[in-house]
Scaffold this motif. Structure first.
Motif, mmCIF file in Angstrom:
data_model
loop_
_atom_site.group_PDB
_atom_site.id
_atom_site.type_symbol
_atom_site.label_atom_id
_atom_site.label_comp_id
_atom_site.label_asym_id
_atom_site.label_seq_id
_atom_site.Cartn_x
_atom_site.Cartn_y
_atom_site.Cartn_z
ATOM 1 N N TYR A 31 -37.049 16.874 87.516
ATOM 2 C CA TYR A 31 -36.266 15.641 87.428
ATOM 3 C C TYR A 31 -35.177 15.718 86.361
ATOM 4 C CZ TYR A 31 -40.131 13.760 90.162
ATOM 5 O OH TYR A 31 -41.064 13.549 91.134
ATOM 6 N N SER A 32 -35.147 16.786 85.578
ATOM 7 C CA SER A 32 -34.234 16.847 84.441
ATOM 8 C C SER A 32 -32.770 16.853 84.871
ATOM 9 C CB SER A 32 -34.531 18.086 83.598
ATOM 10 O OG SER A 32 -34.319 19.277 84.336
ATOM 11 N N THR A 33 -32.472 17.349 86.057
ATOM 12 C CA THR A 33 -31.078 17.417 86.506
ATOM 13 C C THR A 33 -30.586 16.107 87.111
ATOM 14 O OG1 THR A 33 -31.742 18.240 88.692
ATOM 15 C CG2 THR A 33 -31.327 19.878 86.977
ATOM 16 N N THR A 34 -31.469 15.115 87.281
ATOM 17 C CA THR A 34 -31.084 13.898 87.993
ATOM 18 C C THR A 34 -30.533 12.812 87.087
ATOM 19 O OG1 THR A 34 -33.302 12.900 87.799
ATOM 20 C CG2 THR A 34 -32.892 14.354 89.674
ATOM 21 N N VAL A 35 -30.615 12.993 85.766
ATOM 22 C CA VAL A 35 -30.290 11.890 84.865
ATOM 23 C C VAL A 35 -28.843 11.440 85.006
ATOM 24 C CG1 VAL A 35 -29.799 13.476 82.946
ATOM 25 C CG2 VAL A 35 -30.445 11.115 82.475
ATOM 26 N N HIS A 36 -27.910 12.373 85.268
ATOM 27 C CA HIS A 36 -26.493 12.014 85.435
ATOM 28 C C HIS A 36 -26.002 12.186 86.874
ATOM 29 C CE1 HIS A 36 -26.086 11.695 81.129
ATOM 30 N NE2 HIS A 36 -26.463 12.944 80.952
ATOM 31 N N ARG A 37 -26.868 12.621 87.760
ATOM 32 C CA ARG A 37 -26.445 12.959 89.133
ATOM 33 C C ARG A 37 -26.575 11.727 90.041
ATOM 34 N NH1 ARG A 37 -27.617 18.556 89.600
ATOM 35 N NH2 ARG A 37 -27.203 18.464 91.845
ATOM 36 N N THR A 38 -25.599 10.831 89.987
ATOM 37 C CA THR A 38 -25.658 9.603 90.774
ATOM 38 C C THR A 38 -25.060 9.765 92.167
ATOM 39 O OG1 THR A 38 -23.572 8.902 89.761
ATOM 40 C CG2 THR A 38 -25.611 8.135 88.741
ATOM 41 N N ALA A 39 -24.332 10.835 92.423
ATOM 42 C CA ALA A 39 -23.765 11.064 93.762
ATOM 43 C C ALA A 39 -24.853 11.594 94.693
ATOM 44 C CB ALA A 39 -22.606 12.045 93.689
ATOM 45 N N LYS A 40 -24.726 11.262 95.986
ATOM 46 C CA LYS A 40 -25.733 11.689 96.945
ATOM 47 C C LYS A 40 -25.384 13.056 97.529
ATOM 48 C CE LYS A 40 -25.894 9.904 101.061
ATOM 49 N NZ LYS A 40 -25.449 11.016 101.906
ATOM 50 N N PRO A 41 -26.383 13.873 97.827
ATOM 51 C CA PRO A 41 -26.103 15.151 98.488
ATOM 52 C C PRO A 41 -25.788 14.939 99.965
ATOM 53 C CG PRO A 41 -28.459 14.877 98.182
ATOM 54 C CD PRO A 41 -27.810 13.709 97.494
ATOM 55 N N PHE A 42 -25.211 15.945 100.601
ATOM 56 C CA PHE A 42 -24.938 15.889 102.035
ATOM 57 C C PHE A 42 -26.260 15.881 102.799
ATOM 58 C CE2 PHE A 42 -20.811 17.094 100.628
ATOM 59 C CZ PHE A 42 -19.921 16.764 101.645
ATOM 60 N N ASN A 43 -26.317 15.034 103.822
ATOM 61 C CA ASN A 43 -27.487 15.061 104.695
ATOM 62 C C ASN A 43 -27.446 16.318 105.553
ATOM 63 O OD1 ASN A 43 -28.469 12.561 103.816
ATOM 64 N ND2 ASN A 43 -27.194 11.456 105.280
ATOM 65 N N PRO A 44 -28.481 17.151 105.542
ATOM 66 C CA PRO A 44 -28.438 18.385 106.334
ATOM 67 C C PRO A 44 -28.425 18.094 107.830
ATOM 68 C CG PRO A 44 -30.169 18.464 104.657
ATOM 69 C CD PRO A 44 -29.714 17.045 104.732
ATOM 70 N N LEU A 45 -27.745 18.926 108.567
ATOM 71 C CA LEU A 45 -27.801 18.864 110.022
ATOM 72 C C LEU A 45 -29.123 19.438 110.496
ATOM 73 C CD1 LEU A 45 -24.191 20.216 110.725
ATOM 74 C CD2 LEU A 45 -24.925 17.826 110.651
ATOM 75 N N LEU A 46 -29.559 19.004 111.663
ATOM 76 C CA LEU A 46 -30.812 19.515 112.210
ATOM 77 C C LEU A 46 -30.690 21.016 112.463
ATOM 78 C CD1 LEU A 46 -33.643 18.767 113.206
ATOM 79 C CD2 LEU A 46 -32.666 18.429 115.492
ATOM 80 N N GLY A 47 -31.610 21.785 111.901
ATOM 81 C CA GLY A 47 -31.559 23.233 112.025
ATOM 82 C C GLY A 47 -30.819 23.922 110.894
ATOM 83 N N GLU A 48 -30.205 23.146 110.003
ATOM 84 C CA GLU A 48 -29.510 23.732 108.854
ATOM 85 C C GLU A 48 -30.528 24.388 107.912
ATOM 86 O OE1 GLU A 48 -26.605 22.229 105.200
ATOM 87 O OE2 GLU A 48 -26.697 21.088 107.084
ATOM 88 N N THR A 49 -30.160 25.484 107.304
ATOM 89 C CA THR A 49 -31.052 26.216 106.403
ATOM 90 C C THR A 49 -30.331 26.476 105.084
ATOM 91 O OG1 THR A 49 -30.329 28.372 107.239
ATOM 92 C CG2 THR A 49 -32.243 27.353 108.314
ATOM 93 N N TYR A 50 -31.123 26.872 104.107
ATOM 94 C CA TYR A 50 -30.552 27.330 102.842
ATOM 95 C C TYR A 50 -31.507 28.338 102.206
ATOM 96 C CZ TYR A 50 -28.608 27.674 98.208
ATOM 97 O OH TYR A 50 -28.062 28.176 97.056
ATOM 98 N N GLU A 51 -30.971 29.495 101.892
ATOM 99 C CA GLU A 51 -31.760 30.529 101.225
ATOM 100 C C GLU A 51 -31.271 30.721 99.797
ATOM 101 O OE1 GLU A 51 -30.083 34.788 101.225
ATOM 102 O OE2 GLU A 51 -30.494 34.357 103.347
ATOM 103 N N LEU A 52 -32.211 31.029 98.912
ATOM 104 C CA LEU A 52 -31.878 31.411 97.543
ATOM 105 C C LEU A 52 -32.662 32.686 97.239
ATOM 106 C CD1 LEU A 52 -30.222 30.516 95.066
ATOM 107 C CD2 LEU A 52 -32.319 29.498 94.164
#
Length: 667
Positions: free
Chosen positions: A337-358
């Protein structure tokens, strides 16, 4: 001395709240006490005046209603007139009634003005009285707390005196000095002891922090701590066992240099009228929300940000003690939760089937994969495997409720963490996030609720409490407290800190039951060693305020990479355009992608309808399977009994082959 007195540290706060020391408060207040007889008479007189003003307002309201009805009747009669002479008389009557209506309205306005002036005058006095009461209560609490400290140290010195005297029978000449030693020790402890209130809701407890030199002098006594009288598993130099602090192979040098900044956020003004104008005549589900409300990351990337402090899990995997491991797991759950204190903007809603690798296998030993497995309701599945001895997986569905002034965001779904060597399997759930000042004011975020972390192999638990922000609270904002207990419910560690900065753990060496609290619940007094740091937030990068307040990890999440899957969030065009500052183009591209997704959903629904028709017409009709995620499948969890999406394998093998032929065209 064996009985419990009202001066126990466990009853300090409850005494102050219950008002049982009101006599002491009256004695200390003197002539400044605002609730004297003369002040009470003045307040009663003020209330009578206010009631009288309210009666005047009611009378004026009745007159306005009466004259308004008469005026309406006169106007109705005027409309039906045909003779000019009669019309003149009626018009005269209308004017008279209108005059009466105006006079009455003015009287009501004057009465309202008098009421407001009087209320404003007396409100200032009430504010001063309230401030005085607060200061008196604070002074009283501090006084009682000092008395509790003195009483507690004296009682402890009395209990230890016989033990210290009997331990030196061969030297009778030192008995006198031995009798003085407990008093001197108690005096030192009184100066070095801190008291903390925590988790006042349920169950309340007080933590007494003992300095290490005092604990060293007690190490040969018969005190048995909460760990079953085996203090040997805990070192004074460090609370963690040697296995937890083993740094052999802890970090590998990064194999590539990651980016440390992104394009500065443009200062575009948000034209609400242009948004509303585009919404006229459209269905609610088809209203395009501009990227002005977003940050250039998807929800899948935000979910991956939980791994910012993955080294806590690396360290936990090396722990020999499962209780110490639980402390680190708890710190990891808070760090997300530490990164959320100033992050008031919303992230993009993923499309169905969208992926993300790290893929940080070469740098930090882990690989992470997320996939959007459902669109209605929106759900994402996440799987992480580390070469350093742990695996984490979760399925998160976001539920939200708009409550007028604030928005509550409730993540649904369990987070699983398993350590390979011990088989310890931890499960917990996220707390509620609240975005305040949705309509007016500066947006700010708070986290509140309880987290229960359970080790399903050992049945050990950790209860974490995220205290909601309160303007009137004396606690530090964003406070988190917790207790780590074994399978029998015996507490071993106290956790404390804030979800936006740090977490600490303190080893419990003794516990006792205190008096009743303000709600009739019994408080527990925990005596602990000095707290040791578990986790500390990394400082934000330079110029973070102009880069959406991204952390060092967040700045790298959308960095272009080769060989990723064709559905990876890095390849999403509207998100990329927004990051580059081309917001108008990003809005157009976002609208195109959303319409494309709706067309695919309509085609899928039509196929399902055709399959249902065939099943009705023919006994052997085909069964429509519906959408199936590419890298995750549904399975029933043996621990929680819930059905959720888990990783079925194949992604990293496809990346090795660079075979993405199975990926749908979603962009």
């Amino acid at each position: 001395m064996k009985g419990r007195s009202c001066w126990e540290p466990g009853t300090v706060r409850s005494l102050c709240r219950s008002g049982c020391l009101s006599k002491l408060n009256q004695d200390d207040s003197g002539d400044e006490e605002p609730t004297s007889q003369s002040d009470r008479s003045e307040i009663q007189g003020t209330l009578k005046i206010l009631v009288s003003k309210l009666d005047d307002l009611s009378t004026c309201n009745d007159l306005i209603a009466k004259h308004g009805a008469a005026l309406q009747r006169s106007l109705s009669e005027l409309e039906g007139l045909k003779v000019p002479v009669e019309g003149g008389e009626k018009i005269k009557a209308v004017n008279e009634r209108a005059t009466l209506f105006r006079i009455t309205s003015n009287a009501m306005i004057n009465a309202c003005r008098d009421f407001l002036d009087l209320a404003e005058t007396h409100s200032r006095r009430w504010q001063r009285a309230l401030q005085y009461e607060r200061e008196q209560r604070t002074h009283l609490e501090e006084t009682i707390e000092q008395l509790a400290k003195q009483h507690n140290s004296l009682e402890r010195a009395w209990r230890e005196a016989p033990t210290l005297v009997s331990s030196t029978p061969s030297a009778p000449t030192t008995n006198k000095g031995s009798e003085r030693a407990p008093k001197e020790e108690a005096s030192d402890e009184d100066e070095d002891t801190e008291y903390f209130d925590a988790m006042e809701d349920s169950p309340a407890f007080i933590t007494v922090t003992t300095t290490e030199n005092i604990q060293h002098r007690r190490s040969q006594s018969n005190l048995s701590g909460a760990s079953g009288g085996q203090p040997s598993d805990w070192t004074q130099d460090d609370h963690m066992s040697p296995g937890c602090n083993d740094v052999s192979g802890k970090e590998l040098q990064p194999c590539r240099k990651r980016r440390a900044h992104i394009p500065v956020k443009p200062n575009y003004s948000l034209n609400l009228w242009s948004i509303m104008k585009n919404c006229i005549g459209k269905e609610l589900s088809k209203i395009p929300m501009p990227v002005n409300f977003n940050e250039p990351l998807s929800m899948l990337q935000r979910l991956t940000e939980d791994l910012e402090y993955h080294e806590l899990l690396d360290k936990a995997a090396r722990c020999d003690s499962s209780l110490e491991q639980m402390c680190l797991v708890a710190a990891f759950s808070v760090s997300s939760y530490s990164t959320t204190v100033h992050r008031t903007a919303k992230p993009f809603n993923p499309l169905l089937g969208e992926t993300y690798e790290l893929d940080r296998l070469e740098e930090f030993g882990y690989r992470s994969l997320c996939e959007q497995v459902s669109h209605h309701p929106p759900a994402a599945a996440h799987h992480v495997i580390s070469q350093r001895g742990w695996t984490l997986w979760q399925e998160i569905t976001i539920a939200s409720k708009f409550r007028g002034k604030y928005l509550s965001i409730m993540p649904l779904g369990a987070i699983h963490l398993q350590f390979h060597s011990s088989g310890n399997h931890y499960v917990w759930r996220k707390v509620t996030s609240t975005v305040h000042n949705i309509i007016v004011g500066k947006l700010w975020i708070d986290q509140s609720g309880d987290i229960e972390i359970v080790n399903h192999r050992t049945k050990e638990t950790c209860q974490l409490k995220f205290s909601p922000y309160s303007y009137f609270s004396r606690d530090v904002p964003r406070k988190v407290t917790g207790v780590v207990a074994d399978s029998g419910g015996q507490a071993h560690y106290i956790l404390s800190g804030t979800w936006d900065d740090k977490m600490e753990s303190a080893k419990i060496i003794q516990s006792s039951r205190g008096g009743s609290g303000s709600e009739g619940k019994q408080k527990t007094v925990y005596q602990t060693l000095s707290p040791k740091p578990l986790w500390k937030k990394y400082p934000l990068p330079v110029n973070a305020e102009n880069m959406y307040y991204f952390s060092a990890l967040a700045l790298t999440l959308n960095e272009p990479e080769d060989e990723v899957g064709l559905t990876d969030s890095r390849l999403r065009p509207d998100q990329r355009l927004m990051e580059e500052g081309r917001w108008d183009e990003a809005n157009s591209e976002k609208q195109r992608l959303e319409e494309k997704q709706r067309a695919v959903r309509r085609r899928r629904e039509a196929e399902a309808s055709d399959a249902l028709d065939e099943e009705c017409d023919y006994d052997s009709g085909r069964e429509y399977e519906g959408y199936q995620p590419l890298w995750f499948h549904q399975r029933r969890d043996s621990v929680t009994g819930e059905t959720n999406f888990v990783y079925k394998g194949g992604y990293w093998e496809a990346k090795e082959r660079q075979d993405w032929s199975m990926c749908p065209d979603i962009f």
